[in-house]
Design a protein around this motif. Structure first.
Motif, short mmCIF file in Angstrom:
data_model
loop_
_atom_site.label_atom_id
_atom_site.label_comp_id
_atom_site.label_asym_id
_atom_site.label_seq_id
_atom_site.Cartn_x
_atom_site.Cartn_y
_atom_site.Cartn_z
N ARG A 288 0.81 -1.23 0.00
CA ARG A 288 0.00 0.00 0.00
C ARG A 288 0.84 1.27 0.00
O ARG A 288 0.30 2.37 -0.01
N THR B 45 2.62 4.34 -1.27
CA THR B 45 2.52 5.14 -2.50
C THR B 45 3.90 5.63 -2.91
O THR B 45 4.87 5.53 -2.15
N ARG B 46 3.97 6.17 -4.12
CA ARG B 46 5.25 6.71 -4.58
C ARG B 46 5.71 7.86 -3.70
O ARG B 46 6.92 8.03 -3.45
N THR B 47 4.79 8.68 -3.23
CA THR B 47 5.15 9.78 -2.34
C THR B 47 5.74 9.26 -1.03
O THR B 47 6.75 9.79 -0.53
N GLN B 48 5.14 8.23 -0.48
CA GLN B 48 5.64 7.65 0.75
C GLN B 48 7.01 7.01 0.55
O GLN B 48 7.90 7.11 1.40
N GLU C 59 10.35 3.98 -8.42
CA GLU C 59 9.63 3.14 -9.38
C GLU C 59 10.00 1.66 -9.19
O GLU C 59 9.14 0.78 -9.26
N HIS D 117 8.42 0.46 -5.93
CA HIS D 117 6.96 0.45 -6.05
C HIS D 117 6.50 -0.81 -6.79
O HIS D 117 5.48 -1.43 -6.42
N ARG E 217 4.98 -4.95 -5.00
CA ARG E 217 3.65 -5.38 -5.42
C ARG E 217 3.68 -6.70 -6.20
O ARG E 217 2.66 -7.13 -6.73
#
Length: 413
Positions: free
Chosen positions: A195, A197-200, A219, A222, A226
């Motif tokens: 869960r 995010t790219r910001t996190q 990237e 991320h 997953r």
């Protein structure tokens, strides 16, 4: 009249025995492990002729502790006798294997009376060298603790979060890297990691000290977090995540201790006069140099020749001969810390010294395994180190590994 002192030490008291040159008991006492006990011991020694010009030697079964440090500070010879050797001496005095603290103190005093030359006196290292030894050994212990804590954490993660290990595998340092530890603290379970995010993830990278290639790494992570993987049951997975955080806390503490102790050890080591000579050797940096100095000290009378230093480090082989049996084997009884740093030193020197590389390759050619060839190279480097420290001269590649006569003539031509 010569007098010898033996001390059987314990955690809260020590038994003392003084004998003369004929082995006759002169005095015995039990002293406390405090300043009053030390003063009682010094008064007892003074009563039997101890003076600044002629100190009574002391034998004890340890080389550490406040009592040993205070006895060394008085300038007297202190012999740290191996407990196994003392046990063998005890059998010379009794065949029924009786044992008492007083008898042990007597045995230690008699060891000095009869076989002092066969035992090693504690070296008169400088205060700076002793301080380097404390920090270098503590840092080495912290590294071993870090390895153990990291292995426990890695083993636990394999049971429920293999995707994390796969994601950080390509990171420099693997699970030891600050990024890997920060990422696990932010998401200790597969559910939480998927869960992110790219910001996190970008915030995690910056918190870990990453400054370049952040977007590409975001990237990669991320996508990696997953990837479908086998999962534990939700409640079990959550519980294992809590356990991972607990293991991570121990791992973080070990990493921090290793880094801080390394910095402190290097700072002290660089102040030592022998630091420039030690670090002039290929494969030895400030930290590994501090470990070498910690184990060999700076008392040049400790090792009368290079052969004794090599035996102490375990690089010299040991011969076992009896009748028709004759075997040359690797030495098992050695200074394990010096042997550990020697492996790192010899391995690093292969890229830093052409002579070391040629020596290693030559040993491999004649049939040595990797470990044997590396130990032989370490043996060669120790001989060079003893020479350089004794003569106060830096390392010279041409002197340590001179070119063969034919090759030297070809180069000259």
């Amino acid at each position: 009249m010569r007098v010898f002192c033996g001390i059987d030490w314990a955690s809260d008291h020590h038994d003392v025995a003084l004998i003369d040159g004929d082995g006759k008991l002169l005095a015995r006492a039990r002293i406390a492990d405090d300043a009053a006990g030390l003063q009682q011991l010094l008064d007892l020694l003074a009563e039997y002729g101890d003076s600044p010009g002629e100190r009574i030697p002391v034998a004890i079964e340890t080389s550490r502790g406040l009592l040993v440090a205070c006895l060394r500070a008085t300038g007297r010879p202190v012999y740290a006798v191996n407990p196994m050797a003392a046990a063998r001496y005890r059998e010379r005095h009794t065949v029924v294997r009786k044992k008492s603290d007083h008898l042990d103190a007597m045995v230690l005093a008699n060891i000095l009376r009869t076989d002092a030359d066969a035992h090693r006196q504690l070296p008169a290292d400088s205060e700076l060298a002793q301080a380097v030894a404390v920090l270098a050994r503590a840092q080495q212990d912290a590294v071993w603790d870090r390895t153990q804590a990291g292995n426990k954490l890695r083993s636990h993660l394999r049971e429920y979060f293999p995707g994390y290990l796969a994601a950080v595998q390509s990171t420099t340092g693997g699970i030891n890297a600050p990024l890997a530890r920060t990422l696990l603290a932010a998401a200790p379970t597969p559910a939480q990691a998927s869960r992110l995010t790219r910001t996190q993830l970008r915030a995690v990278l910056k918190r870990a000290g990453r400054q370049r290639g952040i977007d590409a790494e975001v990237e990669r992570l991320h996508a990696a977090l997953r990837v479908p993987q086998m999962r534990q049951l939700p409640l079990v997975e959550k519980a294992m995540g809590r356990q991972a955080l607990a293991l991570l806390g121990k791992f973080e503490a070990a990493c921090t201790a290793a880094d801080e102790l390394a910095e402190a050890a290097v700072e002290l080591f660089e102040r030592h006069p022998d630091a420039a000579i030690i670090t002039s050797f290929p494969g030895l940096g400030a930290l590994t140099g501090a470990r070498v100095l910690a184990e060999i000290g700076d008392d040049r009378s400790r090792f009368t020749d290079a052969k004794s230093l090599k035996a102490y480090a375990g690089s010299a082989p040991v011969t076992r001969a009896s009748g028709k049996s004759h075997a040359v084997m690797a030495r098992r009884v050695k200074n394990q810390r010096l042997a550990a740093v020697g492996y790192v030193w010899a391995f690093a020197s292969l890229n830093a010294s052409p002579g070391a590389r040629a020596h290693y390759d030559r040993r491999r050619t004649v049939g040595d395994r990797h470990t044997s060839a590396q130990r032989n190279l370490y043996n060669r480097l120790l001989g060079c180190l003893h020479h350089c420290l004794t003569n106060h001269t830096p390392y010279s590649e041409s002197t340590a590994f001179p070119a063969p006569p034919k090759l030297a003539l070809a180069i000259a031509a």
